[in-house]
Write a protein that holds these residues in place. Structure first.
Motif, PDB file in Angstrom:
ATOM      1  N   UNK A 131       0.828  -1.191   0.000  1.00 14.97           N
ATOM      2  CA  UNK A 131       0.000   0.000   0.000  1.00 14.97           C
ATOM      3  C   UNK A 131       0.871   1.253   0.000  1.00 14.97           C
ATOM      4  N   UNK A 132       0.228   2.391  -0.206  1.00 10.14           N
ATOM      5  CA  UNK A 132       0.941   3.665  -0.178  1.00 10.14           C
ATOM      6  C   UNK A 132       1.631   3.851   1.169  1.00 10.14           C
ATOM      7  N   UNK A 133       0.932   3.500   2.241  1.00  7.28           N
ATOM      8  CA  UNK A 133       1.502   3.639   3.588  1.00  7.28           C
ATOM      9  C   UNK A 133       2.754   2.789   3.772  1.00  7.28           C
ATOM     10  N   UNK A 134       2.816   1.646   3.096  1.00  4.64           N
ATOM     11  CA  UNK A 134       4.008   0.800   3.184  1.00  4.64           C
ATOM     12  C   UNK A 134       5.233   1.523   2.636  1.00  4.64           C
ATOM     13  N   UNK A 135       5.038   2.228   1.523  1.00  2.00           N
ATOM     14  CA  UNK A 135       6.163   2.944   0.927  1.00  2.00           C
ATOM     15  C   UNK A 135       6.529   4.190   1.733  1.00  2.00           C
ATOM     16  N   UNK A 136       5.554   4.798   2.387  1.00  2.84           N
ATOM     17  CA  UNK A 136       5.886   5.886   3.311  1.00  2.84           C
ATOM     18  C   UNK A 136       6.703   5.352   4.484  1.00  2.84           C
ATOM     19  N   UNK A 137       6.300   4.206   4.981  1.00  5.50           N
ATOM     20  CA  UNK A 137       6.963   3.596   6.135  1.00  5.50           C
ATOM     21  C   UNK A 137       8.398   3.202   5.811  1.00  5.50           C
ATOM     22  N   UNK A 138       8.614   2.663   4.616  1.00  2.00           N
ATOM     23  CA  UNK A 138       9.944   2.179   4.253  1.00  2.00           C
ATOM     24  C   UNK A 138      10.936   3.328   4.103  1.00  2.00           C
ATOM     25  N   UNK A 139      10.415   4.550   3.924  1.00  2.00           N
ATOM     26  CA  UNK A 139      11.289   5.726   3.859  1.00  2.00           C
ATOM     27  C   UNK A 139      11.406   6.426   5.210  1.00  2.00           C
ATOM     28  N   UNK A 140      10.995   5.737   6.272  1.00  2.00           N
ATOM     29  CA  UNK A 140      11.017   6.320   7.617  1.00  2.00           C
ATOM     30  C   UNK A 140      10.090   7.531   7.694  1.00  2.00           C
ATOM     31  N   UNK A 141       8.975   7.449   6.933  1.00  2.00           N
ATOM     32  CA  UNK A 141       7.984   8.520   6.889  1.00  2.00           C
ATOM     33  C   UNK A 141       8.592   9.867   6.489  1.00  2.00           C
ATOM     34  N   UNK A 142       9.587   9.799   5.623  1.00  2.00           N
ATOM     35  CA  UNK A 142      10.165  11.030   5.076  1.00  2.00           C
ATOM     36  C   UNK A 142       9.144  11.779   4.243  1.00  2.00           C
ATOM     37  N   UNK A 143       8.258  11.029   3.581  1.00  2.00           N
ATOM     38  CA  UNK A 143       7.221  11.620   2.737  1.00  2.00           C
ATOM     39  C   UNK A 143       5.849  11.218   3.267  1.00  2.00           C
ATOM     40  N   UNK A 144       4.899  12.107   3.116  1.00  2.00           N
ATOM     41  CA  UNK A 144       3.539  11.827   3.553  1.00  2.00           C
ATOM     42  C   UNK A 144       2.801  11.039   2.483  1.00  2.00           C
ATOM     43  N   UNK A 145       1.660  10.502   2.882  1.00  2.80           N
ATOM     44  CA  UNK A 145       0.830   9.761   1.933  1.00  2.80           C
ATOM     45  C   UNK A 145       0.394  10.662   0.777  1.00  2.80           C
ATOM     46  N   UNK A 146       0.077  11.888   1.081  1.00  7.98           N
ATOM     47  CA  UNK A 146      -0.364  12.828   0.050  1.00  7.98           C
ATOM     48  C   UNK A 146       0.745  13.101  -0.962  1.00  7.98           C
ATOM     49  N   UNK A 147       1.973  13.230  -0.480  1.00  6.40           N
ATOM     50  CA  UNK A 147       3.095  13.486  -1.387  1.00  6.40           C
ATOM     51  C   UNK A 147       3.316  12.307  -2.331  1.00  6.40           C
ATOM     52  N   UNK A 148       3.231  11.089  -1.802  1.00  5.72           N
ATOM     53  CA  UNK A 148       3.429   9.909  -2.647  1.00  5.72           C
ATOM     54  C   UNK A 148       2.323   9.795  -3.686  1.00  5.72           C
TER      55      UNK A 148
END
Length: 379
Positions: free
Chosen positions: A211-228
């Motif tokens: 999910x989108x949240x998974x990719x946010x998480x893998x970046x240490x939440x460097x980017x928000x869900x909205x940005x992705x």
């Protein structure tokens, strides 16, 4: 909008404590340009954070295998995924058309094979599917090839962590190069582009994509869900929603059957070595100028030479199958050969660690001698 109880918790700096389980996640994808089904079973995720791109000394981190308890449903799902994904080039075919049969017999059985290859080749040469060979110098102002190498090597690690098929990785790198060929990007947004490209590629290739949240998480939440999601939307708009494209792994599956015409080849080792060399080409910016089919053919050439260094690696059967003469492959083969021997800057620590694993027959440890010039002479 995601419910409060379904928000992904922010991680800490310690990777050892960055384990989480999506036991009852129910994420709405109403803002995603592409809708994907909900994940049917719990998954354990662990953050693999990419370091600062300008701090090239500490940009890649290793992944430790995490243990988790599998339910009956998850075991059944994982078994299904393993039998249907394309991580290994080898597939199940009729015994009469196996990869160990002669190329002539194989082509007779697969009458549509040449037509399929011709169609794929016509797609890969289309200008809209090709990145600029010099986009770093012509388009980008803040990026250098080393940053691209760091990003791709990290994406290899992310693909291993989330157990994504190799097609997802190749397609994501293709999106990255094509997007950077026409859009000036700031250095701090390069990782955002990388995860967004992998998000789109995984939605196309995977049975159960992250999910989108998974990719946010893998970046240490460097980017928000909205940005992705916004970057995903920009990428899809740039691609005009035409997200399918032949990649190196597409052609590698075709060529590898014609390449194994000698029973002295160790089948699995040869296949894993071909995959390793093809993935090495993803790291190096100079390989962007080569067509995917040429890169796949060069990986086959170098794999055969590595396994049997005293035998001429390119045969007439391979020349007829690929459409490439050995002299046409010379430049690409030599670049990948330098990557394999570690003579070029793009070493790719994560990729080498992946293929040093015993399940890949430790093919990253193989180092061929220098290639005789006569091996590039046309028959």
């Amino acid at each position: 909008m995601v419910d409060e109880e379904n928000k992904v918790p922010a991680g800490t700096a310690s990777r050892a404590s960055n384990k989480r389980t999506f036991d009852s996640i129910a994420i709405s994808n109403e803002n995603d340009p592409l809708q994907i089904p909900e994940r049917p079973f719990p998954v354990t995720k662990k953050r693999v954070v990419l370091g600062e791109l300008n701090n090239l000394g500490n940009v890649v981190v290793s992944i430790q295998n995490s243990d988790f308890t599998e339910t009956h449903e998850s075991k059944r799902k994982i078994k299904l995924t393993k039998t249907t994904t394309r991580n290994v080039v080898k597939d199940t075919v009729d015994p009469e058309t196996s990869i160990n049969s002669s190329p002539k017999v194989y082509l007779q059985k697969c009458a549509y094979g040449p037509l399929i290859y011709q169609h794929l080749h016509s797609l890969e040469v289309e200008e809209r599917r090709r990145p600029l060979s010099n986009y770093m110098e012509k388009v980008q102002n803040n990026l250098i090839p080393t940053m691209r190498m760091v990003l791709v090597d990290w994406l290899v690690e992310v693909a291993e962590e989330y157990k994504l098929v190799s097609d997802t990785l190749y397609l994501a790198v293709s999106y990255i190069d094509r997007f950077l060929s026409s859009h000036v990007l700031a250095m701090e947004r390069l990782q955002l582009l990388g995860v967004s490209c992998m998000l789109v590629a995984s939605k196309y290739e995977e049975i159960s994509p992250p999910h989108v949240e998974d990719f946010c998480y893998i970046t240490d939440n460097t980017y928000t869900r909205e940005e992705v999601v916004n970057m995903e939307r920009d990428l899809l708009s740039f691609l005009n929603f035409e997200i399918s494209s032949p990649t190196t792994i597409t052609f590698l599956r075709i060529f590898i059957k014609a390449a194994q015409d000698n029973f002295s080849f160790l089948t699995l080792q040869f296949e894993f070595l071909s995959c390793y060399l093809a993935e090495l080409s993803l790291l190096d910016y100079s390989c962007v100028r080569f067509l995917p089919s040429m890169t796949a053919a060069s990986a086959i050439f170098l794999s055969r030479f590595t396994v049997l260094p005293k035998v001429r690696p390119w045969t007439m059967a391979l020349q007829q199958c690929t459409g490439y003469k050995p002299s046409e492959l010379k430049d690409c083969v030599l670049v990948i050969h330098e990557l394999q021997s570690g003579r070029r800057e793009a070493t790719g620590r994560a990729l080498r660690e992946k293929y040093m694993n015993h399940k890949y027959k430790c093919v990253a440890a193989l180092h061929p001698p220098d290639i005789p010039a006569c091996f590039f002479d046309d028959a």
